[in-house]
Design an enzyme around this catalytic site. Sequence first.
Site, mmCIF file in Angstrom:
data_model
loop_
_atom_site.group_PDB
_atom_site.id
_atom_site.type_symbol
_atom_site.label_atom_id
_atom_site.label_comp_id
_atom_site.label_asym_id
_atom_site.label_seq_id
_atom_site.Cartn_x
_atom_site.Cartn_y
_atom_site.Cartn_z
ATOM 1 N N GLN A 103 3.774 -8.746 1.284
ATOM 2 C CA GLN A 103 2.972 -9.604 2.166
ATOM 3 C C GLN A 103 3.808 -10.105 3.347
ATOM 4 O OE1 GLN A 103 -0.431 -10.299 1.645
ATOM 5 N NE2 GLN A 103 -0.331 -11.236 3.662
ATOM 6 N N ASP A 148 -0.403 -0.453 2.675
ATOM 7 C CA ASP A 148 -0.692 -1.282 3.850
ATOM 8 C C ASP A 148 -0.688 -0.424 5.117
ATOM 9 O OD1 ASP A 148 -1.424 -3.913 3.821
ATOM 10 O OD2 ASP A 148 0.613 -4.707 3.652
ATOM 11 N N LYS A 156 -5.885 -10.728 -3.466
ATOM 12 C CA LYS A 156 -5.641 -9.297 -3.715
ATOM 13 C C LYS A 156 -5.429 -9.061 -5.214
ATOM 14 C CE LYS A 156 -3.860 -8.719 0.924
ATOM 15 N NZ LYS A 156 -2.717 -8.724 1.836
#
Length: 280
Positions: free
Chosen positions: A94, A117, A50
């Site tokens: 994450q 997200d 990412k």
Amino acid sequence: MPAKIIDGKKIADGILENLKSKVKSMNEKPGLALVLVGDNPASEIYVNFKEKTCKEVGFYCERHNFGKDADEMELLNLVTQLNNSPKIHGILVQLPLPKQIDENLITNSILPHKDVDGFTAVSLGHLFSGNTIMAPATAMAVMRLIESTGTRIEGKNAVVVGRSNIVGKPVAMMLLEKNTTVTICHSKTEGIAEKARKADILVAAVGKPKLITKEMVKEGAVVIDVGINRVNGKIVGDVDFENVKEVAGFITPVPKGVGPMTIAMLMENTLKAMELAKKI
Ligand code: NAD
């Protein structure tokens, strides 16, 4: 006739090229903060990727690493700081987080307009009410890959195998929004094969190699494989690709299917978050 392979990598590269040229002409750059906690090797690979992609498209990127013993307070303080930072438009923590940290608490501490997200209760609530602001990137990736086939999906039967909050459920909701008739299967579902065989669109998001066999797939179906499994040092999906491709109409490979598209969707969400910030 064997299935057409949906080249997720190629579609994602096209999206990233577009973003790159858009961003080039911007004075202010979209900013993404990546937060990694602990030493989960898979998480580290995802965050590295990412970060690399962010830089390639010209985004501003901040990475924050914490050891596996990090505590909730440290993380909450960082998220608050990122929520208040004008340079940061999107925040990604994450998952999974180490056991001592409440994932729900941390996820929901991200401001909804920075939730790239799409995992906060607010984002999911908007998605489920048919009023999407920020959708989970993997679910967006699945939808884009289905749409890339040009197949009419309205009125069709879709089966989603897997019901997690971050993949299965949002994918099902997004398919419903497109007027498909959706069946969600999970670990307790009886007769998955029979249900799957009725699917014009079959999405596998489980995490079990070769769970979806040729016998479970309707001829000509669009098969999207979200699974990421490591088998003898190789990455494979949830679908028995070699055999299923003999009956499906379209199929995504693993790797180079949903994975790269997910990253491209995350970048799109970050740009969207910057646009949202201007309106707030
Ligand atoms: P999860 O573990 O949270 O959920 C798995 C789901 O599968 C559960 O709902 C469970 O009920 C269901 N399930 C388990 N065993 C089953 C069985 N035998 N039959 C039917 N259903 C069964 O996982 P997740 O976070 O939703 O991820 C699913 C997979 O997708 C994993 O392999 C993960 O690595 C992968 N993934 C890929 C991407 C990507 O970008 N490509 C992103 C997220 C997750």
